[in-house]
Structures are given as C-alpha cells and as structure tokens.
Design a protein around this motif. Sequence first.
Motif, PDB file in Angstrom:
ATOM      1  N   PHE A   1       0.854  -1.192   0.000  1.00  0.00           N
ATOM      2  CA  PHE A   1       0.000   0.000   0.000  1.00  0.00           C
ATOM      3  C   PHE A   1       0.889   1.241   0.000  1.00  0.00           C
ATOM      4  O   PHE A   1       1.210   1.807   1.051  1.00  0.00           O
ATOM      5  CB  PHE A   1      -0.930  -0.022   1.222  1.00  0.00           C
ATOM      6  CG  PHE A   1      -2.087   0.922   1.102  1.00  0.00           C
ATOM      7  CD1 PHE A   1      -2.979   0.834   0.046  1.00  0.00           C
ATOM      8  CD2 PHE A   1      -2.294   1.915   2.051  1.00  0.00           C
ATOM      9  CE1 PHE A   1      -4.052   1.716  -0.075  1.00  0.00           C
ATOM     10  CE2 PHE A   1      -3.366   2.796   1.937  1.00  0.00           C
ATOM     11  CZ  PHE A   1      -4.241   2.682   0.874  1.00  0.00           C
TER      12      PHE A   1
ATOM     13  N   ARG B   1     -10.514   7.436   6.556  1.00  0.00           N
ATOM     14  CA  ARG B   1     -11.107   6.177   6.119  1.00  0.00           C
ATOM     15  C   ARG B   1     -12.625   6.357   6.157  1.00  0.00           C
ATOM     16  O   ARG B   1     -13.182   6.805   7.169  1.00  0.00           O
ATOM     17  CB  ARG B   1     -10.672   5.064   7.074  1.00  0.00           C
ATOM     18  CG  ARG B   1     -11.066   3.673   6.596  1.00  0.00           C
ATOM     19  CD  ARG B   1     -10.850   2.670   7.706  1.00  0.00           C
ATOM     20  NE  ARG B   1      -9.503   2.159   7.822  1.00  0.00           N
ATOM     21  CZ  ARG B   1      -9.026   1.116   7.127  1.00  0.00           C
ATOM     22  NH1 ARG B   1      -9.758   0.522   6.224  1.00  0.00           N
ATOM     23  NH2 ARG B   1      -7.797   0.689   7.328  1.00  0.00           N
TER      24      ARG B   1
ATOM     25  N   ILE C   1      -7.427   9.794  -4.103  1.00  0.00           N
ATOM     26  CA  ILE C   1      -7.364   8.477  -3.452  1.00  0.00           C
ATOM     27  C   ILE C   1      -5.919   7.987  -3.511  1.00  0.00           C
ATOM     28  O   ILE C   1      -5.386   7.735  -4.582  1.00  0.00           O
ATOM     29  CB  ILE C   1      -8.314   7.477  -4.149  1.00  0.00           C
ATOM     30  CG1 ILE C   1      -9.760   7.978  -3.999  1.00  0.00           C
ATOM     31  CG2 ILE C   1      -8.157   6.081  -3.544  1.00  0.00           C
ATOM     32  CD1 ILE C   1     -10.771   7.208  -4.805  1.00  0.00           C
ATOM     33  N   HIS C   2      -5.316   7.899  -2.337  1.00  0.00           N
ATOM     34  CA  HIS C   2      -3.938   7.388  -2.234  1.00  0.00           C
ATOM     35  C   HIS C   2      -3.974   6.080  -1.471  1.00  0.00           C
ATOM     36  O   HIS C   2      -3.968   6.096  -0.260  1.00  0.00           O
ATOM     37  CB  HIS C   2      -3.047   8.374  -1.482  1.00  0.00           C
ATOM     38  CG  HIS C   2      -2.941   9.711  -2.111  1.00  0.00           C
ATOM     39  ND1 HIS C   2      -3.603  10.827  -1.631  1.00  0.00           N
ATOM     40  CD2 HIS C   2      -2.259  10.113  -3.209  1.00  0.00           C
ATOM     41  CE1 HIS C   2      -3.303  11.864  -2.395  1.00  0.00           C
ATOM     42  NE2 HIS C   2      -2.498  11.464  -3.359  1.00  0.00           N
ATOM     43  N   TYR C   3      -4.161   4.937  -2.095  1.00  0.00           N
ATOM     44  CA  TYR C   3      -4.063   4.633  -3.516  1.00  0.00           C
ATOM     45  C   TYR C   3      -5.225   3.715  -3.871  1.00  0.00           C
ATOM     46  O   TYR C   3      -5.554   2.835  -3.074  1.00  0.00           O
ATOM     47  CB  TYR C   3      -2.716   3.995  -3.814  1.00  0.00           C
ATOM     48  CG  TYR C   3      -1.603   4.988  -3.487  1.00  0.00           C
ATOM     49  CD1 TYR C   3      -1.193   5.919  -4.439  1.00  0.00           C
ATOM     50  CD2 TYR C   3      -1.032   5.035  -2.232  1.00  0.00           C
ATOM     51  CE1 TYR C   3      -0.197   6.849  -4.135  1.00  0.00           C
ATOM     52  CE2 TYR C   3      -0.048   5.969  -1.923  1.00  0.00           C
ATOM     53  CZ  TYR C   3       0.351   6.871  -2.876  1.00  0.00           C
ATOM     54  OH  TYR C   3       1.311   7.811  -2.571  1.00  0.00           O
ATOM     55  N   PRO C   4      -5.808   3.836  -5.060  1.00  0.00           N
ATOM     56  CA  PRO C   4      -7.003   3.052  -5.369  1.00  0.00           C
ATOM     57  C   PRO C   4      -6.713   1.568  -5.669  1.00  0.00           C
ATOM     58  O   PRO C   4      -7.605   0.740  -5.523  1.00  0.00           O
ATOM     59  CB  PRO C   4      -7.551   3.744  -6.619  1.00  0.00           C
ATOM     60  CG  PRO C   4      -6.390   4.461  -7.226  1.00  0.00           C
ATOM     61  CD  PRO C   4      -5.456   4.802  -6.096  1.00  0.00           C
ATOM     62  N   ILE C   5      -5.491   1.267  -6.115  1.00  0.00           N
ATOM     63  CA  ILE C   5      -5.142  -0.139  -6.412  1.00  0.00           C
ATOM     64  C   ILE C   5      -3.864  -0.472  -5.640  1.00  0.00           C
ATOM     65  O   ILE C   5      -2.826   0.168  -5.852  1.00  0.00           O
ATOM     66  CB  ILE C   5      -4.886  -0.343  -7.929  1.00  0.00           C
ATOM     67  CG1 ILE C   5      -6.082   0.143  -8.744  1.00  0.00           C
ATOM     68  CG2 ILE C   5      -4.559  -1.803  -8.239  1.00  0.00           C
ATOM     69  CD1 ILE C   5      -5.834   0.133 -10.258  1.00  0.00           C
ATOM     70  N   PRO C   6      -3.919  -1.467  -4.750  1.00  0.00           N
ATOM     71  CA  PRO C   6      -2.676  -1.823  -4.049  1.00  0.00           C
ATOM     72  C   PRO C   6      -1.638  -2.337  -5.055  1.00  0.00           C
ATOM     73  O   PRO C   6      -1.997  -2.852  -6.123  1.00  0.00           O
ATOM     74  CB  PRO C   6      -3.093  -2.934  -3.088  1.00  0.00           C
ATOM     75  CG  PRO C   6      -4.560  -3.063  -3.180  1.00  0.00           C
ATOM     76  CD  PRO C   6      -5.045  -2.322  -4.382  1.00  0.00           C
TER      77      PRO C   6
ATOM     78  N   GLN D   1      -1.633  -4.265  -9.203  1.00  0.00           N
ATOM     79  CA  GLN D   1      -1.354  -3.466 -10.409  1.00  0.00           C
ATOM     80  C   GLN D   1      -0.978  -4.413 -11.553  1.00  0.00           C
ATOM     81  O   GLN D   1      -0.284  -5.410 -11.329  1.00  0.00           O
ATOM     82  CB  GLN D   1      -0.184  -2.494 -10.160  1.00  0.00           C
ATOM     83  CG  GLN D   1      -0.479  -1.408  -9.149  1.00  0.00           C
ATOM     84  CD  GLN D   1      -1.350  -0.287  -9.702  1.00  0.00           C
ATOM     85  OE1 GLN D   1      -1.669  -0.251 -10.901  1.00  0.00           O
ATOM     86  NE2 GLN D   1      -1.758   0.624  -8.830  1.00  0.00           N
TER      87      GLN D   1
ATOM     88  N   ALA E   1      -4.561  -4.128   3.090  1.00  0.00           N
ATOM     89  CA  ALA E   1      -4.206  -3.187   2.028  1.00  0.00           C
ATOM     90  C   ALA E   1      -5.369  -3.052   1.045  1.00  0.00           C
ATOM     91  O   ALA E   1      -5.706  -1.951   0.584  1.00  0.00           O
ATOM     92  CB  ALA E   1      -2.951  -3.644   1.305  1.00  0.00           C
ATOM     93  N   GLU E   2      -6.002  -4.165   0.738  1.00  0.00           N
ATOM     94  CA  GLU E   2      -7.097  -4.149  -0.242  1.00  0.00           C
ATOM     95  C   GLU E   2      -8.318  -3.414   0.318  1.00  0.00           C
ATOM     96  O   GLU E   2      -8.974  -2.657  -0.387  1.00  0.00           O
ATOM     97  CB  GLU E   2      -7.432  -5.586  -0.661  1.00  0.00           C
ATOM     98  CG  GLU E   2      -6.308  -6.131  -1.554  1.00  0.00           C
ATOM     99  CD  GLU E   2      -6.346  -7.643  -1.752  1.00  0.00           C
ATOM    100  OE1 GLU E   2      -7.427  -8.195  -1.990  1.00  0.00           O
ATOM    101  OE2 GLU E   2      -5.269  -8.270  -1.676  1.00  0.00           O
TER     102      GLU E   2
ATOM    103  N   ALA F   1      -7.599   0.331   0.248  1.00  0.00           N
ATOM    104  CA  ALA F   1      -7.701   0.905  -1.104  1.00  0.00           C
ATOM    105  C   ALA F   1      -9.150   1.269  -1.452  1.00  0.00           C
ATOM    106  O   ALA F   1      -9.387   2.196  -2.229  1.00  0.00           O
ATOM    107  CB  ALA F   1      -7.143  -0.080  -2.127  1.00  0.00           C
TER     108      ALA F   1
END
Length: 372
Positions: A82, A294, A316-321, A325, A341-342, A345
């Motif tokens: 993340f 959150r 959004i930091h970050y939308p995809i862990p 990617q 992490a998921e 996100a």
Amino acid sequence: MKFIDLDRQYRRYRGEIDAAVKQVLESGQFIMGEAVARIEQELSGFTGARHAIATSSGTDGLLLCLMAEEVMPGDEIITTPFTFIATAEVIVMRGAVPVFADIEPDTFNISPASVEEKIHQRRRAGARLRGIIPVSLYGHCPDMDQINHLAQEAGLFVIEDACQSLGAEYMGRKSCALSRYGVTSFFPSKPLGCYGDGGMIFTDRDHLAEKLRAMRVHGQTERYVHAMPGINGRLDAIQAAILSAKLPHFEQELEARNRAAGLYAELLREKAPDIVPPVVRPGCTSVFAQYTVRIPGGKRDAAVRMLREAGIPCAIHYPIPVHRQEVFSCLDIPAGAFPEAEKAAGEVLSLPMHPFITPDEQEQVVDTLKRI
Ligand SMILES: Cc1ncc(COP(=O)(O)O)c(C=O)c1O
C-alpha cells in the motif's frame, strides 16, 4: 479550493525564491556546486543524519540505495503493498523481487508482525532475502524500532521510504535518520517540494555515503574515472536553491499542517463521526503530506462524487494496491492476499491539506462530507 495550494505558497515567499533562482542563473553553475552542497548540509542538520546526498528524485534515491547494497537479480526485498508504485518499481528495476507484507489498519503502514512472518516464510523457502523498504505513508512513520530490530536479527538492510515524511518525528528522532538509509522526495506537492523533480538520501555510514555520491554521477570517483556502476542521479542547482529558500519556513508550515489536521479531526468528530481521521501514534508526529481519512461502509466513492460536485478537490492514495497493479501481474498474487491493504484501497480518501488552508475551507469540506 486547491488540494495543495502551491500558488499561495509561492506568493508568500516569492522574493526569497526569485532571488535564489537568480543567484544560480548568474553563477552559471547549474550542475552540483554550492547550492547542492548547501541544501545537503542544511538537511543533514535538520534530520540529524550524518550524510545527505541530493538526488534527481525520490525514485532515483531509492534505486541508488539498492545499487549501493549491490542488490542482484533474484534477490528479495520486503515492502508494503500500500504505497506509491515507485517503492516497488525500484526493486524490479534491479531484477529483484518484491515480497509484500500487509499493513496495519490504523496507520496504513507495513505491519512488523507481517514482516516477521514473511522473513520466516522466505527464509524457510531458501530465498535470498536482502532488505526491507518500509514506507512512512502520508507523513507518519511505521514502527521503525521493531522493523530495524527484525532486520538486524535477520541480517537485512532497511531503507525508509520517507518520500512523504520529511520532518516527521519518531521517538524523538527525525524521519530519514531512522535506519541504514532514509530517502525523501522534493516532488512539488511534497511537504518540502521544489519546482520540478528532486530527492535526497540520508545515511550515517561514511563508506555508503561515499559510494552513493559516486553512483549518483555515473560511478565517477575522479573526472572520467568510473569505479562502479552509476546513473545520472543529480539534483539540479536551481531546485537546490529553491529548497534552501523554502526551508526556513518549513517548521512553521509543519505547525500549520498540524493545526489544520487538529481542526479536521475536531470537525469530523462533531459533524461526521463515521469518518475515521488519521491516527498519530504516541511518540510520533505526522507531517500530513496527505490528510487521509477512512470512509467505511462502502460510502467512499459517494463521498468522492459529492465533494467533486461541490467543487472540492480530493484524491485516493491509492485506489489499487501495488500487488494488484497490472505491471505486477507476473507475480501472480491473488486478490485477497493482503486483506488490510485491499480494504484500505476501497476506503481511503485524501482531503485538501496544505499549510495555507483556511478554517472556512476545512469547514466547507466537512459540511459536504457530513451529508453522506
Ligand atoms: C511513497 C513514495 N515513494 C516514492 C516516491 C517517489 O518520489 P519521486 O516522485 O520524487 O520520484 C513518492 C513520491 O511521489 C512516494 O510518495
């Protein structure tokens, strides 16, 4: 309203910044030289690290540390899933393999318990584990004492990715000076930003500092004598001069960021109690590079829409862990492998935050959010 208001900052320090740039232009020294030596000295003093080595970016700073450790193809480096992609990207740039360890749900930083588990798991598998790159996400350090302890026991190096956390404190010490290496970024939107790309490596070890100084200039030890592999990883003199012009205001800016964070927390508690403000752990301070809340219950995306409709910027930091990617699909890590992490996100949202944000602007943000 701006997400990060660099215009307001420039207008405030314009005289000093313009004079610093003019001085470099008149000096004719654009690569290295006095301006770069000066910001290195200033930030070594600021962080308490013995050596500061200015680099062309935070990414190049991280890469240079891996080069200094002679990380080879097939080596493994533990890091967080993340973070901004650069943290993991530099590992694959060396041909090494990122080994992810899940995060803690309150700080969003790498969990020492997950790191410990990964160390045992990879050691049992006979992997060539070499180091750990924890990230001080959003401007707040992870549990660096625990991470350093685990690393020491396992004979691993630690690089603190402090690209978001210059100025943060951890148990009375400064971020960037907490492990073998600390690396920060001067990307314009960072707490101490220049007007282009820039970064800095910090270390207490003399021999590593010497190696890093050579590696940042093509491995050059004397003019046109190249003793080791290197890159063009220098900070521009103009950027260095801009940083020195901004630095005298930095402490005050950090205080202003912390005041704004305090007000956000108060407003959220009062008006939108379901939204979870960022945590600052005992013994730590945050520089709030991002003010990231959150928003649980599947309402984050609705919040984004409402803010955008009201003309309030957010991110959004970050939308995809990182492990999800596309670029890392070759690692074949399934969804659900790093549940914290998921989940993060899908729930995090960064609100406008900078030293010049006004209480009225903050109230407007929270008044819009409370409607969800
Ligand atoms: C956590 C993290 N690591 C690395 C980087 C890379 O820094 P730079 O953009 O200076 O290369 C950034 C900044 O964007 C970052 O936020």
